[in-house]
Design an enzyme around this catalytic site. Structure first.
Site, short mmCIF file in Angstrom:
data_model
loop_
_atom_site.label_atom_id
_atom_site.label_comp_id
_atom_site.label_asym_id
_atom_site.label_seq_id
_atom_site.Cartn_x
_atom_site.Cartn_y
_atom_site.Cartn_z
N GLY A 80 -5.72 -6.79 -0.26
CA GLY A 80 -6.28 -5.81 0.65
C GLY A 80 -5.36 -4.61 0.79
O GLY A 80 -4.64 -4.25 -0.14
N GLU A 81 -5.41 -3.97 1.97
CA GLU A 81 -4.61 -2.77 2.25
C GLU A 81 -5.00 -1.57 1.38
O GLU A 81 -4.31 -0.55 1.39
CB GLU A 81 -3.10 -3.01 2.06
CG GLU A 81 -2.47 -4.02 2.96
CD GLU A 81 -0.97 -4.18 2.69
OE1 GLU A 81 -0.34 -3.23 2.16
OE2 GLU A 81 -0.43 -5.24 2.98
N GLY A 82 -6.02 -1.70 0.56
CA GLY A 82 -6.37 -0.63 -0.37
C GLY A 82 -5.62 -0.69 -1.68
O GLY A 82 -5.70 0.24 -2.49
N SER A 125 0.83 -1.21 0.00
CA SER A 125 0.00 0.00 0.00
C SER A 125 0.86 1.26 0.00
O SER A 125 0.52 2.25 -0.66
CB SER A 125 -0.95 0.00 1.20
OG SER A 125 -0.24 -0.22 2.41
#
Length: 342
Positions: free
Chosen positions: A306-308, A77
């Site tokens: 995930g994590e954006g 990220s």
């Protein structure tokens, strides 16, 4: 929106999905000259008590280690935020980690704004008890709202959420079953690399937990949501609610952030109208969750981190979509009949 796009100096719809992204962006912002900067990703972190049931390939300690990694600038990220010129904030709403121990000597990255807003040491075990208590539910939503309000006050045009929490795809699967009606076999995936044994255990836990909550509560009630959610998921839901009210453009990431979007849409119908779906992950339940929200994803890249990260990957494309809307000339401006003759 489409009338404007079709008058630009190109064959109609010849830029394909980029034009669909442009139309969606224009619709959210209610302008033919959408703005995509400045922008911010807020990563919310928390642990999950359900990890004790063997539903994850990774131990709970990894949440704290990854909080330290993001804080130190070394996670995916961080790299993608820097690459796409997106601000990154990290908000811990409930990790188990001791802050000094999990830092492990990693120097904090000054580009990462960190907030320790821990409500408690993670959620409770959703298999045996409500994952989140009423006071924790309200506080988690409020923390998310505070972060969205800060983003609006600091001039952000586009916002996204990321998450870090071992076990959170179990909570996301429960919420997707409960709120979007996705069946068990579709809602539960491998998360961060579960093998067959872990996957079977995860299915059993999710099925039992959702069945109990359906017996005890109305599906869309706050009590039902709290029984199956996680602190970081609720914080993201609060973030989406406030971002919608503030008129911000919201970019969704993967399965867990979409579970948070389901909560936001349940609590405030219409919230999804401010959202862009960046991608469809390999988690099988993500498809059903997006369909329930009536959102069409723009990337099919087999993402599951995930994590954006998926939201960050869409940022250059929303830049491009905005640019064609506001910078391309129209046929009328060139004195050309826009209707082809043959």
């Amino acid at each position: 929106m489409w009338q404007h796009l079709d008058q630009l100096t190109k064959p109609p719809r010849s830029l394909g999905r980029l034009e669909a992204l442009a139309a969606r962006l224009c619709a959210i912002q209610q302008t033919l000259a959408p703005v995509t900067r400045p922008r911010r990703l807020v990563v919310f972190a928390a642990d999950h008590g359900v990890v004790a049931e063997g539903v994850s390939a990774w131990p709970a300690e990894v949440t704290g280690l990854m909080v330290a990694n993001i804080r130190g600038g070394g996670a995916a990220s961080n790299v993608l935020a820097r690459t796409t010129e997106t601000e990154l904030r990290l908000v811990d709403v409930g990790s188990l980690a001791d802050r000094a121990e999990c830092a492990g000597g990693v120097m904090a990255d000054p580009a990462v704004a960190f907030r320790d807003a821990r409500i408690g040491p993670g959620s409770h075990n959703l298999l045996h008890e409500p994952a989140v208590r009423p006071e924790e539910f309200a506080r988690a939503l409020q923390i998310g709202r505070e972060e969205a309000r800060r983003a609006a006050e600091e001039g952000m045009a586009v916002v996204a959420c990321g998450e870090m929490g071992i076990g959170n795809t179990t909570a996301a699967a429960c919420l997707t079953m409960l709120l979007a009606g996705v069946p068990l076999e579709d809602a539960v995936g491998r998360g961060a690399g579960a093998d067959e044994a872990v996957l079977e255990r995860k299915r059993a836990v999710v099925g039992e937990a959702v069945a109990r909550v359906r017996r005890e509560h109305a599906a869309g009630s706050e009590q039902a949501i709290a029984a199956l959610a996680g602190l970081e998921i609720l914080a993201m839901a609060g973030f989406f609610l406030e971002a919608r009210e503030a008129g911000l453009t919201i970019v969704l990431d993967g399965y867990v952030t979409t579970a948070a979007a389901l909560i936001a849409e349940t609590l405030a119908p219409g919230c999804a109208q401010s959202m862009l779906a960046s991608h469809r992950s390999v988690e099988p339940g993500h498809r059903g969750a997006l369909e329930f929200l009536q959102l069409s994803p723009f990337l099919e890249w087999e993402l599951r981190l995930g994590e954006g990260t998926g939201a960050l990957l869409l940022m250059p494309l929303i830049d491009a979509a905005a640019a064609i809307c506001s910078q391309m000339r129209t046929f009328a401006e060139l004195g050309i009949d826009s209707e082809p003759t043959g």
